[in-house]
Design a protein around this motif. Structure first.
Motif, PDB file in Angstrom:
ATOM      1  N   THR A 176       0.835  -1.210   0.000  1.00 18.44           N
ATOM      2  CA  THR A 176       0.000   0.000   0.000  1.00 18.44           C
ATOM      3  C   THR A 176       0.862   1.250   0.000  1.00 18.44           C
ATOM      4  O   THR A 176       0.625   2.191  -0.779  1.00 18.44           O
ATOM      5  CB  THR A 176      -0.931   0.008   1.222  1.00 18.44           C
ATOM      6  OG1 THR A 176      -1.783  -1.143   1.177  1.00 18.44           O
ATOM      7  CG2 THR A 176      -1.788   1.265   1.239  1.00 18.44           C
ATOM      8  N   TRP A 217       3.986   1.491  -0.960  1.00 17.51           N
ATOM      9  CA  TRP A 217       4.717   1.550  -2.234  1.00 17.51           C
ATOM     10  C   TRP A 217       3.831   2.091  -3.345  1.00 17.51           C
ATOM     11  O   TRP A 217       4.259   2.944  -4.128  1.00 17.51           O
ATOM     12  CB  TRP A 217       5.208   0.147  -2.607  1.00 17.51           C
ATOM     13  CG  TRP A 217       5.791   0.080  -3.993  1.00 17.51           C
ATOM     14  CD1 TRP A 217       7.056   0.406  -4.376  1.00 17.51           C
ATOM     15  CD2 TRP A 217       5.111  -0.332  -5.191  1.00 17.51           C
ATOM     16  NE1 TRP A 217       7.212   0.224  -5.742  1.00 17.51           N
ATOM     17  CE2 TRP A 217       6.030  -0.234  -6.253  1.00 17.51           C
ATOM     18  CE3 TRP A 217       3.816  -0.784  -5.455  1.00 17.51           C
ATOM     19  CZ2 TRP A 217       5.691  -0.566  -7.565  1.00 17.51           C
ATOM     20  CZ3 TRP A 217       3.478  -1.112  -6.752  1.00 17.51           C
ATOM     21  CH2 TRP A 217       4.411  -1.000  -7.796  1.00 17.51           C
ATOM     22  N   PHE A 218       2.608   1.602  -3.414  1.00 12.15           N
ATOM     23  CA  PHE A 218       1.697   2.043  -4.480  1.00 12.15           C
ATOM     24  C   PHE A 218       1.390   3.536  -4.366  1.00 12.15           C
ATOM     25  O   PHE A 218       1.417   4.265  -5.365  1.00 12.15           O
ATOM     26  CB  PHE A 218       0.397   1.234  -4.428  1.00 12.15           C
ATOM     27  CG  PHE A 218      -0.589   1.604  -5.502  1.00 12.15           C
ATOM     28  CD1 PHE A 218      -0.452   1.092  -6.788  1.00 12.15           C
ATOM     29  CD2 PHE A 218      -1.640   2.486  -5.242  1.00 12.15           C
ATOM     30  CE1 PHE A 218      -1.359   1.444  -7.792  1.00 12.15           C
ATOM     31  CE2 PHE A 218      -2.538   2.843  -6.228  1.00 12.15           C
ATOM     32  CZ  PHE A 218      -2.392   2.323  -7.511  1.00 12.15           C
ATOM     33  N   THR A 221       3.145   5.938  -2.839  1.00 11.86           N
ATOM     34  CA  THR A 221       4.306   6.815  -3.039  1.00 11.86           C
ATOM     35  C   THR A 221       4.878   6.739  -4.444  1.00 11.86           C
ATOM     36  O   THR A 221       5.515   7.685  -4.908  1.00 11.86           O
ATOM     37  CB  THR A 221       5.422   6.479  -2.027  1.00 11.86           C
ATOM     38  OG1 THR A 221       5.760   5.078  -2.143  1.00 11.86           O
ATOM     39  CG2 THR A 221       4.975   6.782  -0.611  1.00 11.86           C
ATOM     40  N   ARG A 222       4.657   5.630  -5.150  1.00 14.79           N
ATOM     41  CA  ARG A 222       5.273   5.459  -6.462  1.00 14.79           C
ATOM     42  C   ARG A 222       4.297   5.597  -7.630  1.00 14.79           C
ATOM     43  O   ARG A 222       4.719   5.924  -8.750  1.00 14.79           O
ATOM     44  CB  ARG A 222       5.942   4.082  -6.548  1.00 14.79           C
ATOM     45  CG  ARG A 222       7.161   3.918  -5.657  1.00 14.79           C
ATOM     46  CD  ARG A 222       8.294   4.836  -6.085  1.00 14.79           C
ATOM     47  NE  ARG A 222       9.496   4.609  -5.290  1.00 14.79           N
ATOM     48  CZ  ARG A 222      10.425   3.719  -5.597  1.00 14.79           C
ATOM     49  NH1 ARG A 222      10.298   2.954  -6.670  1.00 14.79           N
ATOM     50  NH2 ARG A 222      11.496   3.575  -4.837  1.00 14.79           N
ATOM     51  N   LYS A 223       3.012   5.351  -7.409  1.00 15.73           N
ATOM     52  CA  LYS A 223       2.084   5.249  -8.532  1.00 15.73           C
ATOM     53  C   LYS A 223       0.955   6.278  -8.516  1.00 15.73           C
ATOM     54  O   LYS A 223       0.052   6.197  -9.351  1.00 15.73           O
ATOM     55  CB  LYS A 223       1.468   3.836  -8.556  1.00 15.73           C
ATOM     56  CG  LYS A 223       2.490   2.711  -8.695  1.00 15.73           C
ATOM     57  CD  LYS A 223       3.233   2.784 -10.006  1.00 15.73           C
ATOM     58  CE  LYS A 223       4.226   1.648 -10.146  1.00 15.73           C
ATOM     59  NZ  LYS A 223       4.972   1.698 -11.428  1.00 15.73           N
ATOM     60  N   THR A 224       0.979   7.214  -7.604  1.00 15.52           N
ATOM     61  CA  THR A 224      -0.098   8.200  -7.526  1.00 15.52           C
ATOM     62  C   THR A 224       0.455   9.623  -7.539  1.00 15.52           C
ATOM     63  O   THR A 224       1.640   9.840  -7.260  1.00 15.52           O
ATOM     64  CB  THR A 224      -0.933   8.018  -6.240  1.00 15.52           C
ATOM     65  OG1 THR A 224      -0.113   8.318  -5.098  1.00 15.52           O
ATOM     66  CG2 THR A 224      -1.449   6.581  -6.115  1.00 15.52           C
ATOM     67  N   GLY A 235       1.713  10.613  -4.219  1.00 15.53           N
ATOM     68  CA  GLY A 235       3.054  10.106  -3.964  1.00 15.53           C
ATOM     69  C   GLY A 235       4.128  10.943  -4.627  1.00 15.53           C
ATOM     70  O   GLY A 235       5.194  11.188  -4.043  1.00 15.53           O
ATOM     71  N   ARG A 236       3.872  11.409  -5.848  1.00 14.90           N
ATOM     72  CA  ARG A 236       4.855  12.246  -6.537  1.00 14.90           C
ATOM     73  C   ARG A 236       5.058  13.565  -5.803  1.00 14.90           C
ATOM     74  O   ARG A 236       6.185  14.060  -5.681  1.00 14.90           O
ATOM     75  CB  ARG A 236       4.425  12.485  -7.985  1.00 14.90           C
ATOM     76  CG  ARG A 236       4.551  11.247  -8.867  1.00 14.90           C
ATOM     77  CD  ARG A 236       4.370  11.598 -10.337  1.00 14.90           C
ATOM     78  NE  ARG A 236       2.997  11.988 -10.642  1.00 14.90           N
ATOM     79  CZ  ARG A 236       2.043  11.142 -10.979  1.00 14.90           C
ATOM     80  NH1 ARG A 236       2.295   9.840 -11.036  1.00 14.90           N
ATOM     81  NH2 ARG A 236       0.832  11.570 -11.264  1.00 14.90           N
ATOM     82  N   SER A 260      12.638   3.617  -0.442  1.00 16.17           N
ATOM     83  CA  SER A 260      11.952   2.409  -0.892  1.00 16.17           C
ATOM     84  C   SER A 260      11.441   1.647   0.317  1.00 16.17           C
ATOM     85  O   SER A 260      12.229   1.122   1.110  1.00 16.17           O
ATOM     86  CB  SER A 260      12.892   1.523  -1.717  1.00 16.17           C
ATOM     87  OG  SER A 260      12.288   0.275  -2.001  1.00 16.17           O
TER      88      SER A 260
END
Length: 336
Positions: free
Chosen positions: A191, A193-194, A196-199, A202-203, A280
């Motif tokens: 959760t 990771w998704f 912070t990396r895919k939304t 997160g950016r 990470s």
């Protein structure tokens, strides 16, 4: 809002280009821990075969999962150039609150919800002290940790509190051959990771960690993200505290003692820098497994607590050295 979303990638690209010459390849940033974990298991199978049996691994994994959850929360805070030293108090308090409310309300669901809310409030306090009042994270979170420990002592009277049977059942359960604590850790890590990396959130989160002033100039609400990191951290600590109390069967003021320095060590070994931005949670979780297995190996060899701390320190030093070794080699080659 569109201007804000467009500005964040520009900010990240700008920061990336400014430090391009000093950057380390992605493999050396967060992937070395996988090699280290494989080597550790190989060494363990040779020098202490007993630690590689199915029973030993299943006994180690629940604690590794709990450590991974704590490390996930710590990683998010460190990505915002912070540090949360209230892990000990929050893990202990979460176990006590869950145990007391679970028995008092006769509902584990309400107990979990209330405990998470308490954790969120603690996170808001930590984040506000650091972000609004500009108190050094180390000082602010240590002060909050002292308050939490005091609260736990008041609630328990320095006597361990029994945990509801249903929580013990959940913590000891196994699914598809894995302890439930590992699956909970997997859910938290994926959760985080998704998000912070895919939304887009997160950016912007990463942009704030890279350069708060530039992010604010780009229209990002820096304060919300910095406080949000401490809230997420405290929620992770709360979940870890509840699972730990359920697994042990009781909650006390000392429950969280073993989940501060090892969690920070896992973040460092995983490759997340204290300079903020990049990080990470997956590497931190793998490093948590590394630290758990390392502790089990040291114990199997008959070493005492002092040697365990020394081994942890050496692991952190080695991980830091390996992380920056490629950049040092490139710099040496250019200079020569």
């Amino acid at each position: 809002m569109s201007n804000q979303s467009d500005a964040v990638p520009d900010l990240l690209r700008s920061s990336s280009s400014d430090s391009k010459s000093a950057r380390i390849p992605a493999f050396s940033e967060f992937s070395w821990i996988w090699i280290g974990l494989i080597l550790l298991f190989a060494v363990s199978s040779v020098v202490a075969p007993g630690t590689m049996t199915r029973g030993s691994i299943l006994a180690m994994l629940p604690f590794a999962g709990i450590l991974a959850i704590v490390a996930t929360g710590q990683t998010l805070v460190i990505q915002q150039r912070g540090l949360d030293m209230s892990a000990i108090g929050m893990v202990s308090l979460a176990g006590v609150v869950m145990a007391r409310t679970g028995l008092g309300l006769d509902s584990i669901v309400l107990a979990v919800i209330l405990t998470v809310c308490v954790g969120a409030i603690v996170g808001i306090v930590n984040g506000t002290l650091v972000s609004q009042f500009a108190i050094t994270p180390l000082v602010a979170t240590l002060a909050v940790n002292a308050l939490l420990i005091g609260g736990v002592r008041s609630l328990t009277g320095a006597v361990p509190v029994n945990v509801p049977t249903i929580m013990q059942t959940i913590s000891h359960a196994q699914f598809i051959g894995l302890p439930a604590n590992v699956l909970f850790a997997f859910a938290f890590v994926i959760t985080a990771w998704f998000i912070t990396r895919k939304t887009a959130i997160g950016r912007r989160f990463v942009a704030v960690g890279v350069n708060p002033r530039a992010a604010q100039a780009a229209g990002v609400r820096v304060l919300q993200y910095r406080i949000g990191a401490y809230v997420a951290s405290a929620v992770c600590f709360s979940a870890a505290g509840m699972l730990l109390a359920g697994f042990i069967g009781s909650a006390s003021q000392t429950s969280g003692n073993d989940y501060l320095l090892p969690a920070i060590a896992a973040v460092v070994v995983g490759g997340t820098p204290f300079t903020g931005g990049k990080g990470s949670v997956i590497a931190s979780a793998v490093a948590a497994l590394f630290m758990a297995q390392l502790s089990q190996l040291v114990l199997a060899l008959g070493a005492g607590p002092a040697v365990q701390l020394l081994v942890q320190a050496c692991a952190i030093l080695l991980a830091t050295t390996v992380r920056y070794l490629p950049a040092a080699i490139r710099t040496f080659r250019k200079s020569s």
